[in-house]
Scaffold this motif. Sequence first.
Motif, PDB file in Angstrom:
ATOM      1  N   ALA A 198       0.831  -1.205   0.000  1.00 24.91           N
ATOM      2  CA  ALA A 198       0.000   0.000   0.000  1.00 24.91           C
ATOM      3  C   ALA A 198       0.867   1.258   0.000  1.00 24.91           C
ATOM      4  CB  ALA A 198      -0.935  -0.004   1.204  1.00 24.91           C
ATOM      5  N   LEU A 199       1.952   1.230   0.761  1.00 25.93           N
ATOM      6  CA  LEU A 199       2.848   2.384   0.784  1.00 25.93           C
ATOM      7  C   LEU A 199       3.514   2.586  -0.580  1.00 25.93           C
ATOM      8  CD1 LEU A 199       4.517   1.902   4.283  1.00 25.93           C
ATOM      9  CD2 LEU A 199       2.779   3.596   3.641  1.00 25.93           C
ATOM     10  N   LEU A 200       3.873   1.471  -1.238  1.00 26.57           N
ATOM     11  CA  LEU A 200       4.455   1.581  -2.574  1.00 26.57           C
ATOM     12  C   LEU A 200       3.442   2.134  -3.565  1.00 26.57           C
ATOM     13  CD1 LEU A 200       6.759   1.134  -4.537  1.00 26.57           C
ATOM     14  CD2 LEU A 200       6.062  -1.268  -4.728  1.00 26.57           C
ATOM     15  N   ALA A 201       2.170   1.714  -3.425  1.00 28.26           N
ATOM     16  CA  ALA A 201       1.114   2.242  -4.299  1.00 28.26           C
ATOM     17  C   ALA A 201       0.976   3.750  -4.128  1.00 28.26           C
ATOM     18  CB  ALA A 201      -0.211   1.543  -4.001  1.00 28.26           C
ATOM     19  N   GLN A 202       1.050   4.224  -2.899  1.00 25.36           N
ATOM     20  CA  GLN A 202       0.944   5.661  -2.667  1.00 25.36           C
ATOM     21  C   GLN A 202       2.159   6.388  -3.235  1.00 25.36           C
ATOM     22  OE1 GLN A 202      -0.690   7.047   1.115  1.00 25.36           O
ATOM     23  NE2 GLN A 202      -1.081   4.920   1.693  1.00 25.36           N
ATOM     24  N   ALA A 203       3.335   5.742  -3.168  1.00 28.67           N
ATOM     25  CA  ALA A 203       4.531   6.358  -3.759  1.00 28.67           C
ATOM     26  C   ALA A 203       4.386   6.482  -5.273  1.00 28.67           C
ATOM     27  CB  ALA A 203       5.766   5.533  -3.407  1.00 28.67           C
ATOM     28  N   ILE A 204       3.858   5.440  -5.917  1.00 25.04           N
ATOM     29  CA  ILE A 204       3.634   5.500  -7.366  1.00 25.04           C
ATOM     30  C   ILE A 204       2.612   6.583  -7.702  1.00 25.04           C
ATOM     31  CG2 ILE A 204       2.707   4.221  -9.344  1.00 25.04           C
ATOM     32  CD1 ILE A 204       3.891   1.694  -8.097  1.00 25.04           C
ATOM     33  N   ALA A 205       1.562   6.661  -6.894  1.00 26.69           N
ATOM     34  CA  ALA A 205       0.541   7.681  -7.137  1.00 26.69           C
ATOM     35  C   ALA A 205       1.129   9.080  -6.999  1.00 26.69           C
ATOM     36  CB  ALA A 205      -0.622   7.495  -6.161  1.00 26.69           C
ATOM     37  N   LEU A 206       1.973   9.279  -5.999  1.00 24.00           N
ATOM     38  CA  LEU A 206       2.629  10.578  -5.855  1.00 24.00           C
ATOM     39  C   LEU A 206       3.528  10.863  -7.053  1.00 24.00           C
ATOM     40  CD1 LEU A 206       3.541  10.509  -2.053  1.00 24.00           C
ATOM     41  CD2 LEU A 206       1.835  11.969  -3.170  1.00 24.00           C
ATOM     42  N   GLY A 207       4.151   9.808  -7.605  1.00 20.88           N
ATOM     43  CA  GLY A 207       4.951   9.985  -8.810  1.00 20.88           C
ATOM     44  C   GLY A 207       4.117  10.433  -9.991  1.00 20.88           C
ATOM     45  N   VAL A 208       2.914   9.862 -10.116  1.00 19.18           N
ATOM     46  CA  VAL A 208       2.000  10.285 -11.191  1.00 19.18           C
ATOM     47  C   VAL A 208       1.651  11.755 -11.030  1.00 19.18           C
ATOM     48  CG1 VAL A 208      -0.316   9.978 -12.152  1.00 19.18           C
ATOM     49  CG2 VAL A 208       1.050   7.979 -11.527  1.00 19.18           C
ATOM     50  N   HIS A 209       1.322  12.153  -9.814  1.00 16.98           N
ATOM     51  CA  HIS A 209       0.990  13.555  -9.580  1.00 16.98           C
ATOM     52  C   HIS A 209       2.226  14.442  -9.775  1.00 16.98           C
ATOM     53  CE1 HIS A 209      -2.921  12.349  -8.408  1.00 16.98           C
ATOM     54  NE2 HIS A 209      -2.581  11.860  -7.222  1.00 16.98           N
ATOM     55  N   GLY A 210       3.415  13.897  -9.486  1.00 18.21           N
ATOM     56  CA  GLY A 210       4.640  14.654  -9.717  1.00 18.21           C
ATOM     57  C   GLY A 210       4.862  14.926 -11.190  1.00 18.21           C
ATOM     58  N   LEU A 255      -0.661  -0.854  -9.887  1.00 19.50           N
ATOM     59  CA  LEU A 255      -1.460  -0.238  -8.828  1.00 19.50           C
ATOM     60  C   LEU A 255      -2.574  -1.167  -8.375  1.00 19.50           C
ATOM     61  CD1 LEU A 255      -1.940   3.531  -9.750  1.00 19.50           C
ATOM     62  CD2 LEU A 255      -0.782   2.590  -7.755  1.00 19.50           C
ATOM     63  N   ASP A 256      -3.199  -1.851  -9.337  1.00 14.61           N
ATOM     64  CA  ASP A 256      -4.247  -2.811  -8.990  1.00 14.61           C
ATOM     65  C   ASP A 256      -3.728  -3.870  -8.042  1.00 14.61           C
ATOM     66  OD1 ASP A 256      -6.630  -2.002 -10.088  1.00 14.61           O
ATOM     67  OD2 ASP A 256      -6.255  -2.907 -12.034  1.00 14.61           O
ATOM     68  N   GLN A 257      -2.608  -4.473  -8.402  1.00 16.98           N
ATOM     69  CA  GLN A 257      -2.078  -5.564  -7.600  1.00 16.98           C
ATOM     70  C   GLN A 257      -1.587  -5.082  -6.233  1.00 16.98           C
ATOM     71  OE1 GLN A 257      -2.298  -8.857  -8.377  1.00 16.98           O
ATOM     72  NE2 GLN A 257      -3.573  -7.998 -10.009  1.00 16.98           N
ATOM     73  N   LEU A 258      -0.997  -3.887  -6.187  1.00 12.60           N
ATOM     74  CA  LEU A 258      -0.489  -3.373  -4.916  1.00 12.60           C
ATOM     75  C   LEU A 258      -1.607  -3.035  -3.942  1.00 12.60           C
ATOM     76  CD1 LEU A 258       2.400  -1.053  -6.175  1.00 12.60           C
ATOM     77  CD2 LEU A 258       2.650  -3.234  -4.955  1.00 12.60           C
ATOM     78  N   THR A 259      -2.756  -2.626  -4.459  1.00  9.71           N
ATOM     79  CA  THR A 259      -3.860  -2.221  -3.588  1.00  9.71           C
ATOM     80  C   THR A 259      -4.903  -3.309  -3.407  1.00  9.71           C
ATOM     81  OG1 THR A 259      -5.029  -1.241  -5.480  1.00  9.71           O
ATOM     82  CG2 THR A 259      -3.593   0.204  -4.195  1.00  9.71           C
ATOM     83  N   LEU A 260      -4.767  -4.413  -4.158  1.00  9.13           N
ATOM     84  CA  LEU A 260      -5.789  -5.461  -4.099  1.00  9.13           C
ATOM     85  C   LEU A 260      -5.897  -6.071  -2.713  1.00  9.13           C
ATOM     86  CD1 LEU A 260      -7.816  -7.125  -5.726  1.00  9.13           C
ATOM     87  CD2 LEU A 260      -5.973  -8.724  -6.248  1.00  9.13           C
ATOM     88  N   ARG A 261      -4.761  -6.417  -2.133  1.00 11.24           N
ATOM     89  CA  ARG A 261      -4.769  -7.046  -0.811  1.00 11.24           C
ATOM     90  C   ARG A 261      -5.314  -6.087   0.250  1.00 11.24           C
ATOM     91  NH1 ARG A 261      -2.345 -11.378   1.770  1.00 11.24           N
ATOM     92  NH2 ARG A 261      -1.594 -11.022   3.887  1.00 11.24           N
ATOM     93  N   ALA A 262      -4.918  -4.812   0.159  1.00  9.21           N
ATOM     94  CA  ALA A 262      -5.422  -3.834   1.119  1.00  9.21           C
ATOM     95  C   ALA A 262      -6.923  -3.644   0.957  1.00  9.21           C
ATOM     96  CB  ALA A 262      -4.693  -2.505   0.934  1.00  9.21           C
ATOM     97  N   ALA A 263      -7.408  -3.677  -0.305  1.00  9.08           N
ATOM     98  CA  ALA A 263      -8.844  -3.515  -0.537  1.00  9.08           C
ATOM     99  C   ALA A 263      -9.623  -4.690   0.047  1.00  9.08           C
ATOM    100  CB  ALA A 263      -9.108  -3.389  -2.037  1.00  9.08           C
ATOM    101  N   GLN A 264      -9.106  -5.900  -0.127  1.00  7.45           N
ATOM    102  CA  GLN A 264      -9.781  -7.062   0.436  1.00  7.45           C
ATOM    103  C   GLN A 264      -9.738  -7.032   1.960  1.00  7.45           C
ATOM    104  OE1 GLN A 264      -8.022 -10.514  -1.389  1.00  7.45           O
ATOM    105  NE2 GLN A 264      -9.252 -10.308  -3.244  1.00  7.45           N
ATOM    106  N   ARG A 265      -8.605  -6.619   2.518  1.00  7.86           N
ATOM    107  CA  ARG A 265      -8.498  -6.511   3.971  1.00  7.86           C
ATOM    108  C   ARG A 265      -9.507  -5.492   4.497  1.00  7.86           C
ATOM    109  NH1 ARG A 265      -3.635  -4.605   4.349  1.00  7.86           N
ATOM    110  NH2 ARG A 265      -2.602  -6.642   4.373  1.00  7.86           N
TER     111      ARG A 265
END
Length: 427
Positions: free
Chosen positions: A81-93, A272-282
């Motif tokens: 999840a933290l890596l997903a947020q880092a990638i998202a911040l990169g997109v916004h960057g 992003l899907d795979q990185l957040t999938l487990r967190a979404a299910q949790r």
Amino acid sequence: MRSATGETTRPCPQCGAGIRADNRFVDWCAACDWNVDPAGPEERPERLERMRRALARRHGEKLLAEVTTGGTPSPGRDAPALLAQAIALGVHGVTLALTAGGIWWVVSGWGGAGMVPGLFLLALAWPLRPRLPGLPEEGPLLHRAEAPELYALIDEVARVAGTRGVDVIAVDAEANAAVTTYGVRGRRLLVLGLPLWEILTPRQRIALLGHELGHYGHGDVRHGLVVGTAYRSLTTWRYYFTPIADPTPGEMVVNLFYVVPYSLLQGVLMLLDQLTLRAAQRAEYLADSVAARAGSTEAAVGLMDRLLVADSAAAVLRIEANRVRAARRGGRRTEDREGELWEHLAARMDAIPEHEYERRRRAGVLRGHSVDSTHPPTHLRRECLLAGGSVPAAVAVDGERERRIAAELADARSTVARKIVRDGFDG
């Protein structure tokens, strides 16, 4: 042999055991699971797909074990999840860099050809900009002054979830419910699907509210501000770079230029899907625990069962809507039939026998884990609730309060019923 309810008994064609035959539901055998999932995939999946399903099953079983033992962190705190947020911040960057570069070129080349690259960069940044969702354009919106009793109930459930209530309720014709945020201030929206709400008992409705508000209490990485807006930005860019279907010779050349950016965007989205999938299910499991605390374990389990037959609710509404339209074409008054739509739905759903619920649960076991679903299988969510022991309801409603809430929803019920009759049901 035919029973008083219209059921017959006949031997199973596979094992010979006696099975119930009811023309309202699928015939299946409880002894050997014959025909338990007639709509399931019949073709044997390819090797890669089998590997993906096996991996999804192992991950799902591990997550279920973690949740039932209380050893799982909250969504958003694990490494993926933290890596997903880092990638998202990169997109916004990237968006910020394109915007800043575009402004610099426009300002430095003002009035000359130097403005061209600046305008080009700004044109690239514009579709990638973070876009916040707004209020739904269709369906009735209920504000606090219009439904004070319903909002008071939501506030009570929110306190159980350790969060605050919602700012607006949108009522629609989907057999579902959801929460989200909208606008710059991150105001909260509850989307309440009447086809689901109307087939639930009062305590199951509290469990439903507890589940949805539990997403606010535990956080949902995929739909959060940072990852959610980045996901929408990437989806927009992927749309722009999607290869042209049935291209002309000239468009084939364009498609060649699209290959690299489209593949890159698709890859980032899949990551992003795979990185957040487990967190979404949790997050779903944790939200279910709030549902149990708010409405009781029994109500939360009942909610899971109702979700198993949500497609039957959709079928009932299609049938009822078609009947009303047929009566209208025959020149008969249909206002009463529209008003009875929800009563007919509830009666038909209450008539579903336990053996049909059991068939749905067994079908879920056979289908296993989806490789890309943000929700765990419903039968596992049900199992997790039962494993946690019986929890009493923290929020209750009496008959008078139920009537007041129903009165607040009366206009929305009529509006949605008319929409279903007019447009059909696709929820």
